[in-house]
Enzyme design. Structure first.
Site, PDB file in Angstrom:
ATOM      1  N   LYS A   1     -12.839  -4.238  -5.124  1.00  0.00           N
ATOM      2  CA  LYS A   1     -13.888  -3.739  -4.243  1.00  0.00           C
ATOM      3  C   LYS A   1     -14.657  -2.592  -4.914  1.00  0.00           C
ATOM      4  O   LYS A   1     -14.201  -2.044  -5.927  1.00  0.00           O
ATOM      5  CB  LYS A   1     -13.249  -3.293  -2.919  1.00  0.00           C
ATOM      6  CG  LYS A   1     -12.586  -4.446  -2.135  1.00  0.00           C
ATOM      7  CD  LYS A   1     -11.970  -3.932  -0.823  1.00  0.00           C
ATOM      8  CE  LYS A   1     -11.339  -5.061  -0.013  1.00  0.00           C
ATOM      9  NZ  LYS A   1     -10.782  -4.566   1.279  1.00  0.00           N
TER      10      LYS A   1
ATOM     11  N   TYR B   1     -16.124 -11.602   5.833  1.00  0.00           N
ATOM     12  CA  TYR B   1     -15.318 -10.916   6.854  1.00  0.00           C
ATOM     13  C   TYR B   1     -15.613 -11.415   8.265  1.00  0.00           C
ATOM     14  O   TYR B   1     -15.415 -10.682   9.238  1.00  0.00           O
ATOM     15  CB  TYR B   1     -15.548  -9.404   6.756  1.00  0.00           C
ATOM     16  CG  TYR B   1     -14.802  -8.761   5.603  1.00  0.00           C
ATOM     17  CD1 TYR B   1     -13.439  -8.999   5.412  1.00  0.00           C
ATOM     18  CD2 TYR B   1     -15.447  -7.904   4.714  1.00  0.00           C
ATOM     19  CE1 TYR B   1     -12.752  -8.411   4.358  1.00  0.00           C
ATOM     20  CE2 TYR B   1     -14.754  -7.305   3.661  1.00  0.00           C
ATOM     21  CZ  TYR B   1     -13.409  -7.568   3.494  1.00  0.00           C
ATOM     22  OH  TYR B   1     -12.715  -6.978   2.460  1.00  0.00           O
TER      23      TYR B   1
ATOM     24  N   ARG C   1      -0.698 -10.939  -3.169  1.00  0.00           N
ATOM     25  CA  ARG C   1      -0.620 -10.079  -1.968  1.00  0.00           C
ATOM     26  C   ARG C   1       0.486  -9.040  -2.112  1.00  0.00           C
ATOM     27  O   ARG C   1       0.339  -7.910  -1.665  1.00  0.00           O
ATOM     28  CB  ARG C   1      -0.356 -10.920  -0.708  1.00  0.00           C
ATOM     29  CG  ARG C   1      -1.501 -11.770  -0.216  1.00  0.00           C
ATOM     30  CD  ARG C   1      -2.615 -11.030   0.479  1.00  0.00           C
ATOM     31  NE  ARG C   1      -2.317 -10.537   1.795  1.00  0.00           N
ATOM     32  CZ  ARG C   1      -3.243 -10.130   2.670  1.00  0.00           C
ATOM     33  NH1 ARG C   1      -4.531 -10.195   2.343  1.00  0.00           N
ATOM     34  NH2 ARG C   1      -2.922  -9.664   3.832  1.00  0.00           N
TER      35      ARG C   1
ATOM     36  N   THR D   1      -2.369  -3.976   4.200  1.00  0.00           N
ATOM     37  CA  THR D   1      -3.788  -3.714   4.458  1.00  0.00           C
ATOM     38  C   THR D   1      -4.067  -2.214   4.615  1.00  0.00           C
ATOM     39  O   THR D   1      -5.025  -1.687   4.037  1.00  0.00           O
ATOM     40  CB  THR D   1      -4.218  -4.450   5.749  1.00  0.00           C
ATOM     41  OG1 THR D   1      -3.893  -5.839   5.611  1.00  0.00           O
ATOM     42  CG2 THR D   1      -5.704  -4.288   6.007  1.00  0.00           C
TER      43      THR D   1
ATOM     44  N   ARG E   1      -2.772  -0.950  -3.345  1.00  0.00           N
ATOM     45  CA  ARG E   1      -3.376  -0.267  -2.194  1.00  0.00           C
ATOM     46  C   ARG E   1      -2.638   1.028  -1.865  1.00  0.00           C
ATOM     47  O   ARG E   1      -3.259   2.020  -1.491  1.00  0.00           O
ATOM     48  CB  ARG E   1      -3.380  -1.215  -0.988  1.00  0.00           C
ATOM     49  CG  ARG E   1      -4.408  -2.329  -1.125  1.00  0.00           C
ATOM     50  CD  ARG E   1      -4.195  -3.417  -0.092  1.00  0.00           C
ATOM     51  NE  ARG E   1      -5.340  -4.283   0.058  1.00  0.00           N
ATOM     52  CZ  ARG E   1      -5.400  -5.277   0.945  1.00  0.00           C
ATOM     53  NH1 ARG E   1      -4.372  -5.529   1.743  1.00  0.00           N
ATOM     54  NH2 ARG E   1      -6.490  -6.030   1.025  1.00  0.00           N
TER      55      ARG E   1
HETATM   56  N1  UDP Z   1      -9.842  -3.088   7.602  1.00  0.00           N
HETATM   57  C1  UDP Z   1     -10.073  -1.822   8.119  1.00  0.00           C
HETATM   58  N2  UDP Z   1      -9.404  -1.432   9.249  1.00  0.00           N
HETATM   59  C2  UDP Z   1      -8.516  -2.237   9.881  1.00  0.00           C
HETATM   60  C3  UDP Z   1      -8.289  -3.534   9.348  1.00  0.00           C
HETATM   61  C4  UDP Z   1      -8.967  -3.916   8.223  1.00  0.00           C
HETATM   62  O1  UDP Z   1     -10.868  -1.065   7.568  1.00  0.00           O
HETATM   63  O2  UDP Z   1      -7.935  -1.823  10.898  1.00  0.00           O
HETATM   64  C5  UDP Z   1     -10.583  -3.515   6.393  1.00  0.00           C
HETATM   65  C6  UDP Z   1      -9.752  -3.364   5.115  1.00  0.00           C
HETATM   66  O3  UDP Z   1     -10.623  -2.989   4.055  1.00  0.00           O
HETATM   67  C7  UDP Z   1      -9.210  -4.766   4.933  1.00  0.00           C
HETATM   68  C8  UDP Z   1     -10.383  -5.616   5.419  1.00  0.00           C
HETATM   69  O4  UDP Z   1     -10.924  -4.881   6.523  1.00  0.00           O
HETATM   70  O5  UDP Z   1      -8.846  -5.014   3.599  1.00  0.00           O
HETATM   71  C9  UDP Z   1     -10.008  -7.021   5.868  1.00  0.00           C
HETATM   72  O6  UDP Z   1      -9.029  -6.933   6.871  1.00  0.00           O
HETATM   73  P1  UDP Z   1      -7.812  -7.953   6.934  1.00  0.00           P
HETATM   74  O7  UDP Z   1      -7.153  -7.761   8.249  1.00  0.00           O
HETATM   75  O8  UDP Z   1      -8.277  -9.321   6.560  1.00  0.00           O
HETATM   76  O9  UDP Z   1      -6.812  -7.366   5.824  1.00  0.00           O
HETATM   77  P2  UDP Z   1      -6.487  -7.873   4.339  1.00  0.00           P
HETATM   78  O10 UDP Z   1      -6.428  -9.366   4.377  1.00  0.00           O
HETATM   79  O11 UDP Z   1      -7.586  -7.359   3.447  1.00  0.00           O
HETATM   80  O12 UDP Z   1      -5.165  -7.256   4.009  1.00  0.00           O
HETATM   81 MG    MG Z   2      -7.751 -10.809   5.163  1.00  0.00          MG
END
Ligand code: UDP
Ligand code: MG
Length: 164
Positions: A9, A49, A89, A95, A106
């Site tokens: 990113k 997204y 992952r 996340t 992360r």
């Molecule tokens: N995100 C956020 N707040 C949240 C959940 C997600 O800012 O409460 C952002 C974060 O950058 C994340 C992206 O949205 O990577 C996509 O969310 P997802 O739930 O798909 O998580 P990921 O698959 O990236 O772990």
């Molecule tokens: Mg995701």
């Protein structure tokens, strides 16, 4: 053979973490079968997204992935190999960067902004369905150096640039 989409990113690029992240991902011994630097449009960001479009942080998330807060580019890659999705992952971590294992990408480099967006440096597909949708969204068949998904010949009248 499984494939997964990885996106470094804009915060990852801005913080000069590219080499570091690629080194971490190389521990998986997966193969890189696609890679490119992308300037993310609002359409691409929103589509990527789309599952989160009703979340309160959606508008900021779109701005974040478009690079409004860092630099207007991302590095998109496709990794292929056995259990690619799970392996990537795991190295990425949870996340929420505050909950992510501290040695994960992360956990080590992410932060939560005062607006509540998780700037977590890297995207990785969560499951096979997401991976297929995301890889097809970010890459065309010619850009993947592997038998990916079924593709067909397409004759398109597109205006392209060439070197002058
Ligand atoms: N995100 C956020 N707040 C949240 C959940 C997600 O800012 O409460 C952002 C974060 O950058 C994340 C992206 O949205 O990577 C996509 O969310 P997802 O739930 O798909 O998580 P990921 O698959 O990236 O772990
Ligand atoms: Mg995701």
């Amino acid at each position: 053979m499984e494939m997964t989409l990885v996106i470094i990113k804009p915060d990852g690029l801005k913080k000069s973490l590219t080499g570091n992240i690629l080194t971490r991902l190389s521990e998986t011994k997966l193969e890189i079968v696609g890679a490119k630097v992308v300037r993310v449009s609002k359409e691409l960001a929103s589509e990527h997204y789309r599952a989160l479009k009703d979340k309160p942080f959606f508008a900021d998330l779109v701005k974040y992935i478009m690079g409004e807060y860092h630099t207007k580019r991302v590095f998109a890659l496709v990794y292929a190999g056995k259990d690619a999705i799970k392996k990537v992952r795991e190295i990425c971590g949870a996340t929420n960067p505050e909950e992510a294992d501290s040695v994960s990408i992360r956990g080590a480099y992410g932060r939560i902004t005062t607006k509540g967006v998780y700037e977590n440096v890297i995207h990785a597909s969560a499951n096979t369905e997401d991976a297929e949708r995301e890889i097809k969204l970010w890459f065309s068949p010619e850009e993947i150096v592997a038998e990916a998904y079924p593709a067909v010949e397409a004759e398109e009248k597109v205006r392209r640039q060439k070197w002058a």
